[in-house]
Design an enzyme around this catalytic site. Structure first.
Site, PDB file in Angstrom:
ATOM      1  CB  CYS A  49      44.859  47.139  34.246  1.00 44.95           C
ATOM      2  SG  CYS A  49      46.055  46.114  33.747  1.00 44.95           S
ATOM      3  CD  GLU A  76      43.365  50.259  40.496  1.00 42.69           C
ATOM      4  OE1 GLU A  76      44.507  51.073  40.015  1.00 42.69           O
ATOM      5  OE2 GLU A  76      43.035  49.675  39.777  1.00 42.69           O
ATOM      6  CG  HIS A  91      45.415  46.929  39.412  1.00 44.13           C
ATOM      7  ND1 HIS A  91      44.421  47.440  38.274  1.00 44.13           N
ATOM      8  CD2 HIS A  91      45.976  46.202  38.066  1.00 44.13           C
ATOM      9  CE1 HIS A  91      43.654  46.923  37.325  1.00 44.13           C
ATOM     10  NE2 HIS A  91      45.487  46.032  37.001  1.00 44.13           N
TER      11      HIS A  91
HETATM   12  N1  GLN Z   1      44.384  41.177  31.557  1.00 44.52           N
HETATM   13  C1  GLN Z   1      43.410  41.817  31.499  1.00 44.52           C
HETATM   14  C2  GLN Z   1      42.427  42.003  29.695  1.00 44.52           C
HETATM   15  O1  GLN Z   1      43.591  42.011  28.851  1.00 44.52           O
HETATM   16  C3  GLN Z   1      44.097  42.988  31.547  1.00 44.52           C
HETATM   17  C4  GLN Z   1      44.164  43.040  33.187  1.00 44.52           C
HETATM   18  C5  GLN Z   1      43.127  43.570  34.199  1.00 44.52           C
HETATM   19  O2  GLN Z   1      43.128  44.978  33.603  1.00 44.52           O
HETATM   20  N2  GLN Z   1      43.996  43.756  35.255  1.00 44.52           N
HETATM   21  O3  GLN Z   1      42.051  42.800  29.567  1.00 44.52           O
END
Ligand code: GLN
Length: 203
Positions: free
Chosen positions: A92, A189, A187
């Site tokens: 992410c 995890e 995610h």
């Molecule tokens: N929206 C976040 C970003 O732009 C990422 C979100 C996440 O890691 N769950 O950094």
């Protein structure tokens, strides 16, 4: 667990998996690694990085993690290690930090800029802000497994050396690999499956 991955995990019992622990859900990654007995260590300083064989960058807020990477003197060292072949996995926000291009980088956020791909932040908009779905990643697991997306990015414009590992039914790329670099938009995890953690250990 797929047989080849199981043997890779046991072959690398001696290795230590680092988890960048500046911001975000690093504890959940450390817990997932512990669940199948992979030695792990939180990475906050350059000397922590020296002690690990591979590194996970967790989800969180990519702008914050980027600033902290600079502040803690880790931006250069992580980049160097990854260029020399250290397996690096971003989930992410971590995936955003690994991408060479950030589609909507209006603030000029600091980034590791390693992988030949574009990350589009918050690509699911407000309504689909967070959701769980079943994802099939044949390279990783024989069966689809549940994954969680939280204000997730998508990946676009993969360079010629980038393998697409998973897409959603509408074609959005959500997992990709370029050699030692692995990026996932969700995610792993936060779900019970450790399939992707095991796959990362096999890199
Ligand atoms: N929206 C976040 C970003 O732009 C990422 C979100 C996440 O890691 N769950 O950094």
């Amino acid at each position: 667990m797929i047989k080849s991955i199981r043997s890779a995990v046991s072959k690398h019992k001696a290795m230590t998996v680092g988890v960048l622990a500046l911001q975000g859900d690093f504890q959940e990654h450390l817990d997932a690694l512990r669940r199948f007995g992979a030695p792990s260590r939180a990475v906050r300083l350059p000397e922590d990085l020296d002690a690990v064989d591979r590194l996970i960058i967790p989800g969180g807020e990519s702008t914050t993690i980027g600033k902290l990477l600079l502040l803690y003197g880790l931006m250069g060292p992580i980049r160097e290690r990854a260029k020399k072949g250290m397996p690096l996995w971003g989930t992410c926000a971590g995936a955003i930090l690994m991408a060479k291009r950030i589609a909507n980088n209006t603030s000029g956020q600091p980034s590791l800029s390693l992988m030949d791909i574009t990350a589009r932040r918050n690509a699911f908009g407000r309504q689909l802000d967070s959701f769980e779905t079943q994802l099939s990643i044949p390279m990783v697991s024989k069966r689809p497994f549940p994954v969680v997306f939280i204000r997730a990015p998508v990946l676009e414009d993969p360079g010629k050396n980038v393998d697409i590992l998973a897409s959603l039914p509408d074609g959005k790329i959500v997992a990709a690999r370029e050699g030692n670099l692995l990026a996932t938009c969700f995610h792993p995890e936060l779900s019970a499956s450790t399939a992707i953690h095991e796959y990362f250990l096999s890199l």
